[in-house]
Design a protein around this motif. Sequence first.
Motif, PDB file in Angstrom:
ATOM      1  N   ASN A 261     -33.590 -81.650 -78.652  1.00 55.97           N
ATOM      2  CA  ASN A 261     -32.706 -82.403 -77.768  1.00 55.97           C
ATOM      3  C   ASN A 261     -32.254 -83.658 -78.505  1.00 55.97           C
TER       4      ASN A 261
ATOM      5  N   GLY B 103     -32.469 -87.244 -69.943  1.00 60.67           N
ATOM      6  CA  GLY B 103     -33.906 -87.359 -69.717  1.00 60.67           C
ATOM      7  C   GLY B 103     -34.469 -88.715 -70.076  1.00 60.67           C
TER       8      GLY B 103
ATOM      9  N   ALA C  72     -33.040 -82.645 -67.520  1.00 58.75           N
ATOM     10  CA  ALA C  72     -33.292 -81.980 -68.808  1.00 58.75           C
ATOM     11  C   ALA C  72     -31.974 -81.351 -69.260  1.00 58.75           C
TER      12      ALA C  72
ATOM     13  N   THR D 119     -32.467 -75.410 -69.373  1.00 56.40           N
ATOM     14  CA  THR D 119     -33.409 -74.884 -68.389  1.00 56.40           C
ATOM     15  C   THR D 119     -34.753 -74.544 -69.037  1.00 56.40           C
TER      16      THR D 119
ATOM     17  N   ILE E 262     -35.602 -73.156 -72.899  1.00 55.89           N
ATOM     18  CA  ILE E 262     -36.590 -73.808 -73.748  1.00 55.89           C
ATOM     19  C   ILE E 262     -37.623 -72.798 -74.234  1.00 55.89           C
TER      20      ILE E 262
ATOM     21  N   ALA F  90     -40.583 -77.623 -79.383  1.00 55.44           N
ATOM     22  CA  ALA F  90     -39.510 -78.450 -78.839  1.00 55.44           C
ATOM     23  C   ALA F  90     -39.641 -79.875 -79.357  1.00 55.44           C
TER      24      ALA F  90
ATOM     25  N   ASP G 224     -37.832 -83.693 -78.890  1.00 51.77           N
ATOM     26  CA  ASP G 224     -36.914 -84.535 -78.133  1.00 51.77           C
ATOM     27  C   ASP G 224     -36.817 -85.866 -78.847  1.00 51.77           C
TER      28      ASP G 224
ATOM     29  N   THR H 231     -40.572 -86.445 -71.825  1.00 48.31           N
ATOM     30  CA  THR H 231     -39.406 -86.185 -70.989  1.00 48.31           C
ATOM     31  C   THR H 231     -39.632 -84.903 -70.197  1.00 48.31           C
TER      32      THR H 231
ATOM     33  N   PHE I 109     -37.804 -82.348 -70.417  1.00 51.30           N
ATOM     34  CA  PHE I 109     -37.604 -81.327 -71.456  1.00 51.30           C
ATOM     35  C   PHE I 109     -38.932 -81.004 -72.147  1.00 51.30           C
TER      36      PHE I 109
ATOM     37  N   GLN J 163     -41.525 -79.402 -69.711  1.00 51.19           N
ATOM     38  CA  GLN J 163     -41.256 -77.977 -69.503  1.00 51.19           C
ATOM     39  C   GLN J 163     -41.692 -77.161 -70.721  1.00 51.19           C
TER      40      GLN J 163
ATOM     41  N   THR K 189     -44.881 -79.681 -78.936  1.00 49.06           N
ATOM     42  CA  THR K 189     -43.854 -80.655 -78.577  1.00 49.06           C
ATOM     43  C   THR K 189     -44.003 -81.928 -79.410  1.00 49.06           C
TER      44      THR K 189
END
Length: 106
Positions: free
Chosen positions: A18, A23, A31, A34, A38, A44, A46, A54, A56, A59, A67
Motif C-alpha cells: 500500500n 488508512g 483500507a 479488500t 490482500i 503485506a 504498508d 492499519t 490493511f 486484515q 506484515t
Amino acid sequence: KFIDYDGLAALTGDVIVNCTPVGMYPKVNAAPVTPEEISNFDAAVDLIYNPKQTLFLKQAAEAKMQTVNGLFMLVAQAVAAQEIWQGKKYDSELIVKIMQDLEQTI
C-alpha cells in the motif's frame, strides 16, 4: 503493464504494497483493497506508520500473512537526510537502534 483496482482481484503474488494514504490517521477505518484481494499475496507492506497497524495490515495479519509497516522506511529516510545535511555517513545499525527505541516508546 498497468493494472487498476478492478484487475487486482485476479492477481496473486509475493507481496502487496500500500503506497496510498488510505488508512492513515485519522481515517483509520479504511483500507485500499479488500481482505480477499490482500489474501492473494504472501506478505503485506504498508508505507503508513501511523497507526502502527492499519486496517490493511490487520486484515493481512488475520490472513496469517507477514506484515510490515512504514516506520522502518521513515527512519531510514531520516538517517539518509541527516547524512546529506551533516555530510556524515552513519552505520546502518543506527537505523536498527532507532527502530528498537521507537518500538519501545510508541
